[in-house]
Each structure stands twice: as C-alpha cells, then as structure tokens.
Motif scaffolding. Structure first.
Motif, PDB file in Angstrom:
ATOM      1  N   HIS A  18       9.373  97.497 -19.561  1.00 40.13           N
ATOM      2  CA  HIS A  18      10.506  96.980 -20.360  1.00 40.13           C
ATOM      3  C   HIS A  18      11.828  97.546 -19.838  1.00 40.13           C
ATOM      4  O   HIS A  18      12.236  98.656 -20.192  1.00 40.13           O
ATOM      5  CB  HIS A  18      10.278  97.379 -21.825  1.00 40.13           C
ATOM      6  N   HIS A 139       9.043  91.445 -29.269  1.00 40.36           N
ATOM      7  CA  HIS A 139      10.061  92.439 -29.634  1.00 40.36           C
ATOM      8  C   HIS A 139       9.989  92.858 -31.101  1.00 40.36           C
ATOM      9  O   HIS A 139      10.652  93.810 -31.506  1.00 40.36           O
ATOM     10  CB  HIS A 139      11.467  91.947 -29.277  1.00 40.36           C
ATOM     11  N   GLU A 141      10.918  91.768 -34.259  1.00 40.11           N
ATOM     12  CA  GLU A 141      12.069  91.858 -35.131  1.00 40.11           C
ATOM     13  C   GLU A 141      12.201  90.520 -35.848  1.00 40.11           C
ATOM     14  O   GLU A 141      12.398  89.507 -35.211  1.00 40.11           O
ATOM     15  CB  GLU A 141      13.331  92.191 -34.329  1.00 40.11           C
ATOM     16  N   ASN A 238      18.176  98.655 -30.624  1.00 34.86           N
ATOM     17  CA  ASN A 238      17.142  97.842 -31.281  1.00 34.86           C
ATOM     18  C   ASN A 238      15.779  98.330 -30.846  1.00 34.86           C
ATOM     19  O   ASN A 238      15.539  98.350 -29.638  1.00 34.86           O
ATOM     20  CB  ASN A 238      17.242  96.379 -30.849  1.00 34.86           C
ATOM     21  N   ALA A 267      18.704  99.675 -21.247  1.00 37.15           N
ATOM     22  CA  ALA A 267      19.599  98.584 -21.685  1.00 37.15           C
ATOM     23  C   ALA A 267      21.056  98.960 -21.417  1.00 37.15           C
ATOM     24  O   ALA A 267      21.750  99.480 -22.284  1.00 37.15           O
ATOM     25  CB  ALA A 267      19.368  98.292 -23.167  1.00 37.15           C
ATOM     26  N   GLY A 284      21.494  99.235 -27.525  1.00 34.69           N
ATOM     27  CA  GLY A 284      20.753  99.535 -26.306  1.00 34.69           C
ATOM     28  C   GLY A 284      21.234 100.795 -25.634  1.00 34.69           C
ATOM     29  O   GLY A 284      22.403 101.165 -25.790  1.00 34.69           O
TER      30      GLY A 284
END
Ligand code: NCD
Ligand code: ZN
Ligand code: ZN
Ligand code: ZN
Length: 392
Positions: A18, A139, A141, A238, A267, A284
């Motif tokens: 990721h 993810h 969410e 997140n 991120a 991020g």
C-alpha cells in the motif's frame, strides 16, 4: 558492488502492499522516481502503487505505464494496483481482466470508490477477481457513516471537537466484506486496519475459513489520538489515529498473525495541503523510509516480534498475499536475491527535509528511532547503501 553486512540482520527485501506514488497527476508531491528512492532506502524491493492517481489507474494502458516506468527507474518493482471501478467514484466495474493480463500483471485491485457504498458492486468485484485469481483491497471506510472530511472519535476527539469517521465506518465494512467474500468466494484484503473491533472481526472471519487478509500501518501501531491535541495536520490520516487501546490490540494482532502484514500507506502531500486548518488538510503521511524503524520501536524492542517475525510481516506474508514468487523468501545459491540488510543496533533521528520523498509530511520528524536499513538489494543489484540510492 559488495555489501559488508557484518553485525547486521539479513532479511528478505520488504514488500509494501500500500503505497501512493502520485504519478501521474501530482508529480509535485511524489513521482515514481522519488517514491522508488524512498522505497529502496526503506529496504523495499517491491511496492504496490495505489490507483488513486489522476487519471485513475483503471485501464491496462495506465497500469502498464506505471509498471514500465518503475522498471525504467530500476530501484524497486512498482506493481500497479488497478482501480476496481471506472473512475474513482465509479458505478461500473473496470476491466480487471485486461489489467491482470497486461505487462504489469496486476495482482490487486483497490476499491477506492463505489464498492464501499454498494454491496452488489463489491460482490461482483469479488466474483470477477476470483475468476482471475487476484485480490480486492478494501479501504474499509463507509463514507455515509462519517461526518466531515475526516473522522475521529473517543475522548480526545470529542474534547477537541473533531468530527468524524467512527469505528462503525470501518468495522461495518470489514464485517460486510468478510461475509461477501465467504459467499462470492473471492479474496479480500483489508487496508490499514485501525481498531480493536476490526481485529476481533478478522479473528472471527479467519476462524470461519474466509479468505481475508489484513495490513496495519506503522503509524497506527505507534501513534494514538493524543497527538491530535496540537491540531497539527501532519497527524491527519485515513483512518484516523485511534486510542492507545487500539494500538495495543493492533500490535498483539500483528504478533499473533491475525493481522498478516505491515503496509506503509505512504501518502505524500504538498506543504500547503498540510499547513492549513486541520479540517481542510489532506489526510495521509509518509511511511516508506521510516517503516522498519517504527516496527523495531513498536514490535522488536519489547520482544513482540523477533527479526524472523519482521521478515514475516514485512516481506514473506505480503509477497504470499499477492503471489510474488521471487520475493519474500530465502534465496538459493546462484539465484538473484532480493535482500535488505538492517543494523539492529543503530539509532537515528528522522529529518523530514532529508527524506528522498518529494514531500515532507512525516509525523516522525525529529523522533529518534531504533534500527536502520543499511543496504537493499534488488535481483542481485545494490539499490541503496548507507543512505544513498544507486540508480541504474
Ligand atoms: C490516502 C491518500 O492520500 O491517497 N490518504 C490517507 O490518509 N491514507 C488515501 C487512502 O489510503 O485512503
Ligand atoms: Zn479509501
Ligand atoms: Zn485508504
Ligand atoms: Zn492509502
């Protein structure tokens, strides 16, 4: 070039399931080249580049482009993650088969879109993925359960007035997708697990024999929501930083294997996207160059994992999950090796401005961390040594 690994720990090269490399579209914050340098310096020999680029990586043309660009840079294998839907909030499945059959051999598809809202689309994605032998990354969410752009909950968040993304937004999707995977027969991989409740759901699903795997980020293992008291947007991510009890549960789950592996969710964001008000800032944080040291601090220092265990969660398991035959395992004599040499006794102080990433949004800036990557070897060629990359 030879590497003097005396006194070091020799590990299989790390595999990150990721990573956000921002190319194409946001080359001002990261490129395949700068992100590959950060990965090599962090001990990685393979990274999975998420699909939320601009344009979105939803066709074989794009995923093949990312793969080829990574090979041309030559510092790490950049495996593109395909988008499950056409576009980021799409209502239609993308041509997963074309991406899987392309030069990039896409092995993982990320929901980052409509699947999270739409259980039927998720079910069809799992069925399609089962036929291809690939993986759907979730993810986790549920946006309709969130309030505001980012979500936090718990005593700290309530006091700080941060609205948010409650545990139910993550856990309801983990539960739903475990059951969809059971009935559709596909494999689902849970991105950035962040709550103690998610751990219990994973434990339950695995006990049922459901084909579910999960990752945890270094920052969710080390940092809790007490960091939010400063309102510094570097801590906005997140899913949000949770409570200390969640960190404890995540560490135990990683040691036990209920959570399979570590993934960075690297991120990068521009300074102006992180220096504004908390509510307006982008979520991020960077992760590639600090991951090994944060794992050493959270898991190795107190004996929760030994170095054999680090090899498992940072290399072997992620390589198994996506099916990379040349990664994550010991090598035979004469075979090109993917390796990382770590100095377990080193300590270093993170300097955000000195990282190879084009962005500097690390919550670990100025922290002194244990253990350091000394050298990284990709198919027998040194890609990073003593803090410097070796370009092709
Ligand atoms: C990621 C990003 O910036 O692309 N942000 C984050 O906070 N993790 C998106 C994501 O992984 O959800
Ligand atoms: Zn997402
Ligand atoms: Zn995410
Ligand atoms: Zn991400």
């Amino acid at each position: 070039q030879t590497v003097d690994g005396r006194g070091g720990v020799l590990l299989p090269g790390f595999v990150d399931l990721h990573t956000h490399l921002r190319e194409p579209g946001r080359e001002d914050t990261e490129t395949i080249e700068t992100g590959s340098a950060a990965a090599a310096l962090g001990g990685y020999t393979a990274v999975f580049a998420m699909a939320n680029t601009d344009p979105v990586a939803d066709t074989a043309v794009l995923t093949d482009h990312v793969w080829r660009r990574g090979q041309a840079v030559g510092l790490v294998d950049v495996h593109p993650v395909g988008a499950v839907t056409v576009g980021l909030q799409g209502t239609q499945l993308a041509e997963l088969g074309a991406m899987a059959d392309g030069d990039a051999h896409v092995k993982m598809f990320s929901d980052d879109g409509k699947c999270v809202h739409d259980p039927l689309l998720m079910r069809r994605a799992l069925e399609y993925a089962r036929g291809l032998g690939v993986l759907i990354a979730q993810h986790a969410e549920e946006p309709r359960l969130t309030v505001g752009a980012i979500a936090h909950e718990g005593p700290n968040a309530a006091r700080l007035g941060l609205a948010g993304w409650p545990r139910s937004a993550e856990e309801s999707i983990v539960a739903r997708d475990a059951i969809l995977a059971r009935d559709a027969g596909g494999r689902v991989h849970i991105c950035h697990a962040s709550t103690a409740g998610t751990v219990e759901l994973l434990r339950w699903a695995k006990a049922q024999g459901i084909a579910i795997t999960a990752e945890v980020t270094p920052h969710h293992l080390l940092l809790d929501d007490s960091r939010l008291q400063t309102y510094d947007a570097v801590n906005k991510v997140n899913p949000p930083l949770r409570e200390d009890s969640d960190c404890v549960a995540l560490r135990a789950a990683l040691a036990e294997g209920v959570i399979d592996c570590v993934a960075t969710d690297h991120a990068p964001h521009a300074e102006q996207e992180k220096c504004c008000e908390f509510a307006a800032a982008r979520p991020g944080m960077l992760g590639l160059q600090t991951a090994l040291s944060v794992i050493a601090a959270t898991m190795v220092a107190d004996g929760a994992l030994d170095w054999r265990g680090v090899a498992r969660v940072m290399s072997e398991r992620p390589a198994e999950i996506v099916g990379l035959p040349d990664q994550g395992r010991p090598i035979a004599i004469g075979e090109p090796a993917n390796l990382t040499v770590v100095d377990p006794d080193a300590t270093w102080t993170v300097d955000a401005s000195a990282l190879a990433s084009r962005s500097a949004n690390t919550p670990f800036d100025s922290m002194t961390l244990p253990a350091r990557v000394v050298a990284t070897v990709l198919r027998g060629r040194v890609t990073a040594i003593d803090g410097e990359v070796r370009a092709l």
